[in-house]
Motif scaffolding. Structure first.
Motif, PDB file in Angstrom:
ATOM      1  N   PRO A   1      15.246  66.629  22.803  1.00  0.00           N
ATOM      2  CA  PRO A   1      15.142  67.181  24.447  1.00  0.00           C
ATOM      3  C   PRO A   1      15.795  67.629  26.237  1.00  0.00           C
ATOM      4  CG  PRO A   1      14.518  65.100  24.752  1.00  0.00           C
ATOM      5  CD  PRO A   1      15.143  65.334  23.747  1.00  0.00           C
ATOM      6  N   ARG A   2      15.602  68.178  26.298  1.00  0.00           N
ATOM      7  CA  ARG A   2      16.434  69.406  27.571  1.00  0.00           C
ATOM      8  C   ARG A   2      15.437  69.244  29.128  1.00  0.00           C
ATOM      9  NH1 ARG A   2      21.335  73.168  28.169  1.00  0.00           N
ATOM     10  NH2 ARG A   2      22.916  71.452  29.040  1.00  0.00           N
ATOM     11  N   ILE A   3      15.434  69.509  29.546  1.00  0.00           N
ATOM     12  CA  ILE A   3      14.284  69.915  31.468  1.00  0.00           C
ATOM     13  C   ILE A   3      14.772  70.337  31.289  1.00  0.00           C
ATOM     14  CG2 ILE A   3      13.019  67.772  30.738  1.00  0.00           C
ATOM     15  CD1 ILE A   3      13.448  66.778  33.301  1.00  0.00           C
ATOM     16  N   THR A   4      14.205  71.652  32.566  1.00  0.00           N
ATOM     17  CA  THR A   4      14.695  71.912  33.075  1.00  0.00           C
ATOM     18  C   THR A   4      14.163  72.075  34.650  1.00  0.00           C
ATOM     19  OG1 THR A   4      12.966  74.260  32.874  1.00  0.00           O
ATOM     20  CG2 THR A   4      15.452  74.045  31.856  1.00  0.00           C
ATOM     21  N   LEU A   5      14.350  71.624  35.586  1.00  0.00           N
ATOM     22  CA  LEU A   5      13.463  71.000  36.893  1.00  0.00           C
ATOM     23  C   LEU A   5      13.409  72.153  37.850  1.00  0.00           C
ATOM     24  CD1 LEU A   5      15.359  68.918  36.293  1.00  0.00           C
ATOM     25  CD2 LEU A   5      13.199  67.972  37.590  1.00  0.00           C
ATOM     26  N   GLU A   6      12.383  73.006  38.264  1.00  0.00           N
ATOM     27  CA  GLU A   6      12.140  74.589  39.131  1.00  0.00           C
ATOM     28  C   GLU A   6      11.489  74.177  40.035  1.00  0.00           C
ATOM     29  OE1 GLU A   6      11.982  79.226  38.571  1.00  0.00           O
ATOM     30  OE2 GLU A   6      12.107  78.072  36.855  1.00  0.00           O
ATOM     31  N   PRO A   7      11.518  74.282  41.574  1.00  0.00           N
ATOM     32  CA  PRO A   7      10.887  74.394  42.482  1.00  0.00           C
ATOM     33  C   PRO A   7      10.412  75.640  43.374  1.00  0.00           C
ATOM     34  CG  PRO A   7      12.942  74.666  43.342  1.00  0.00           C
ATOM     35  CD  PRO A   7      13.422  74.726  41.407  1.00  0.00           C
TER      36      PRO A   7
END
Length: 733
Positions: free
Chosen positions: A594-600
């Motif tokens: 797993p690799r996640i992205t956090l986008e505001p």
């Protein structure tokens, strides 16, 4: 404001060789004596000899002067101005309306009052003690809160107060260390003094040693601000449909002076789910979700004359799961508790039961929604169960493999475990066995049985039960009938009693139900098997009100795990405050990386990509990542390759509204230790003339050597030529 440096200039003569006056007298006398002696030996007219001797003396004196290194010095006197740092507080506490009233009788905010009263602050700082304006002083204006930046001196150009904290210490240190050639004469700080850090002693000592005064203008009224704030809200992240969901609200402020109404509202429908009125700092609410899926509930507080409404609301998110709880019930013999509990779970539609009675004959048909004939011996067989209930069974019945499976199922996969104590084996026989870590007592072998003959035990809730929302108050009303209970002593530090058994002959109550966390799961221990007595003359309701909340509590952490081969991405808590650390968890197949992205979604913060770290194993692996919620707004969190997604809401719960009174004592300490003064806003004009001048006069010199200039050589040549002509004309020999 920038002031031009005052200056004056003059010419002087200087020397490279520092020869004193008496040295020059000796040089003159020596040259004169040598020349006189030389010319007294010559024959000729006296006047001619005197004229020639004079030319030689002057020529030699010029040569001596050249050897001393004469210089033409251009001197300029420059006055270097001093500097006064003016710091203006731009934190959110400046928006409080408690300072003074305008023409309409309305309270002004601290910011509005400061803008009105300090329009001439720049001129006050530049004023000398005699009342005239100093031309040798500069002022540097800065706005400070979380950070510090330069501003214009005009109040109408000041930025709006939006900072989440008042960092006076950081502002002082940054202005103190500025690379500036001007001498710092002092500070003027316009603030309410409410800082998130104490004044460090080393900083105060440094300011004292420099003798740089700090003058402060305090903002904010002396009267107490009426405010009650929500500091924290605790609630489960995932529950079963129909569960009683506990919500614990922590308040701060003037809760004792007036009652505070706390409401729990469904954000989607606007319906009030629960409400309470309290004068304490803690309020507890509970409600039951009626629909499955993700839900948002709002905690809203209301008080009379609340002057800070910004901190009266908080949102929480719930994942409501509509599926049966899968339970594995194992007991050694058909005691009454086993029979009634088995029947209760079989009738309960929200439970899917598999039961196993060890003392049954080989041909006995085990009961349950999913009948089994033996205990699971592989992880794949145990994985479907959310909860294991172990009754009074001998430890020898469990193999080493099964012990290890149970330990991992609870500790790594978040399953629940309920021990149902009995008179024969549980818990004493499990001392020094692989399952000892799952028992809440330090010495299981030392557990004894406490029996009574006439007066039965009375059960009451412990504080932890209310915190966990375990039982409704009416569930334990007049609950009696217990005639024996195990005396659980020496509980582990992580174990907490949920229910207590009271008896008139005992000085202290005995734990009847104990809760403990083990790894990713929860463990409950029941110290008696006589809960079935609650059915007497009252039917199934009291019994089910006791057991079903226990079952759902034990498996609550299990809801965070991936189910039915579907990967999940969760964040806990889903609604956080700025500065709070949240845990992002992903449950997925073991071959996933797993690799996640956090986008505001609602701010200009940069998009982030993070790798998760392994947390637990099994058919579905768990990865987790701590994430510091630093920017307010909504964040979209996604896994790569179109995997599961979730959201994080970060609230700007500024500490500026938790303590709203001006900190006069802090500012007094700061000003008195540095030799400054503290002014109320109406007396701020007294700053004029209060800051002494530290302007410095600096002499700058430009030196030009004149020993190599042609007029000097021409003068020497002229004198020597005149001497030669005189000697030839007078026939001196």
């Amino acid at each position: 404001m920038v002031v031009t440096l005052a200056q004056s200039a003059r010419w002087t003569i200087g020397w490279q060789a520092d020869i004193p006056a008496w040295g020059w007298v000796l040089v003159i006398l020596l040259i004169t004596a040598v020349v006189a002696w030389a010319y007294t030996r010559l024959n000729g007219p006296p006047r001619a000899r005197a004229a020639a001797a004079t030319c030689r003396v002057l020529a030699l004196l010029l040569i001596a002067l050249l050897l001393a290194g004469p210089e033409l010095i251009w001197s300029i006197d420059r006055t270097e101005p001093d500097r006064v740092e003016i710091l203006i507080d731009r934190s959110l506490s400046m928006t409080l309306s408690d300072t003074r009233r305008d023409l309409d009788g309305q309270n002004l905010t601290r910011d509005q009052a400061a803008r009105q009263a300090l329009a001439e602050l720049d001129q006050w700082v530049l004023t000398r003690p005699d009342g005239t304006e100093s031309r040798n002083r500069n002022t540097a204006w800065s706005a400070f809160s979380d950070s510090i930046h330069t501003i214009e001196p005009r109040p109408d150009t000041w930025p709006e107060p939006t900072g989440r904290s008042t960092r006076i210490v950081n502002a002082l240190r940054q202005t103190l260390n500025r690379n500036n050639q001007e001498t710092l004469a002092g500070w003027v700080i316009v603030t309410d003094g409410r800082s998130d850090k104490a004044l460090p002693p080393e900083l105060l000592e440094q300011l004292e040693q420099q003798a740089t005064p700090i003058h402060a203008v305090i903002l904010g009224g002396a009267s107490t601000i009426t405010d009650v704030a929500i500091v924290d809200v605790q609630a489960p992240d995932a529950v079963f449909l129909g569960d009683r969901v506990p919500v614990r609200v922590t308040l701060e402020g003037n809760t004792e002076s007036q009652p505070t109404q706390v409401r729990l509202i469904d954000k989607n429908t606007g319906n009030t789910l629960a409400q309470a009125t309290t004068s304490q700092t803690t309020a507890r609410l509970a409600a039951r979700p009626e629909e499955p899926g993700d839900q948002t509930w709002v905690v809203q507080i209301t008080t009379d004359n609340d002057q800070v409404p910004q901190n009266n609301r908080r949102e929480i998110t719930l994942r409501v799961v509509d599926r049966p709880v899968r339970v594995l019930l194992v007991d050694g013999y058909p005691r009454w508790e086993f029979r009634f509990l088995k029947n209760l779970l079989l009738r309960e539609q929200s439970v899917e039961l598999s039961s196993l009675l060890l003392s049954a004959d080989r041909g006995f048909a085990q009961e349950g929604d999913r009948p089994i004939q033996r205990l699971p011996e592989e992880q794949a067989e145990l994985e479907p169960y959310d909860l294991i209930i172990l009754g009074d069974i001998p430890p020898a019945f469990l193999s080493d493999r099964q012990n290890q499976l149970i330990l991992e199922h609870v500790g790594k996969r978040g399953a629940g475990l309920i021990w149902l104590g009995g008179p024969e084996h549980t818990p004493a026989s499990f001392a020094d066995t692989p399952l000892t870590p799952l028992l809440p007592t330090l010495d299981p072998a030392a557990i004894t049985q406490r029996s009574v003959a006439d007066t039965p035990f009375v059960i009451h809730t412990a504080p932890a039960a209310e915190t966990l929302g375990l039982l409704e108050p009416q569930a334990l009303e007049t609950r009696r009938g217990m005639v024996w209970i195990q005396a659980l002593t020496q509980l582990k530090p992580t174990a907490e009693p949920l229910l207590l058994a009271h008896h008139p002959d005992d000085a202290e109550p005995l734990p009847a139900v104990v809760w403990m966390r083990y790894g990713a799961g929860q463990v409950l221990y029941l110290a008696t098997d006589e809960w079935w007595r609650w059915r007497y003359a009252q039917g199934e309701t009291p019994y089910s009100r006791f057991w079903l909340p226990l079952v759902r509590l034990a498996v609550r952490d299990r809801l965070d795990r991936a189910r039915d081969n579907q990967p999940t991405l969760t964040v806990n808590p889903a609604v956080a405050r700025v500065g709070q650390t949240v845990i992002i968890r992903y449950d997925g197949p073991s071959d996933a990386t797993p690799r996640i992205t956090l986008e505001p979604r609602t701010s200009n913060a940069p998009r982030q990509t993070r790798d998760l770290l392994p947390d637990a194993d099994g058919p579905f692996l768990r990865w987790s990542l701590p994430f510091l919620a630093g920017t307010p707004g909504t964040w979209d969190i996604r896994t790569e390759n179109d995997g599961p997604a979730t959201q994080l809401t970060v609230l700007d719960d500024s500490p500026e509204f938790r303590h709203t009174q001006p900190d006069r004592q802090r500012l007094l300490t700061l000003t008195q230790r540095t030799g400054g003064q503290l002014y109320d806003l109406d007396d701020a004009s007294r700053i004029a003339g209060a800051i002494p001048s530290r302007a410095r006069t600096i002499v700058e010199e430009t030196r030009k050597p004149i020993w190599s200039s042609w007029p000097i050589f021409l003068a020497i040549l002229t004198l020597l030529t005149a001497e030669w002509i005189t000697r030839r004309w007078a026939g001196l020999s």
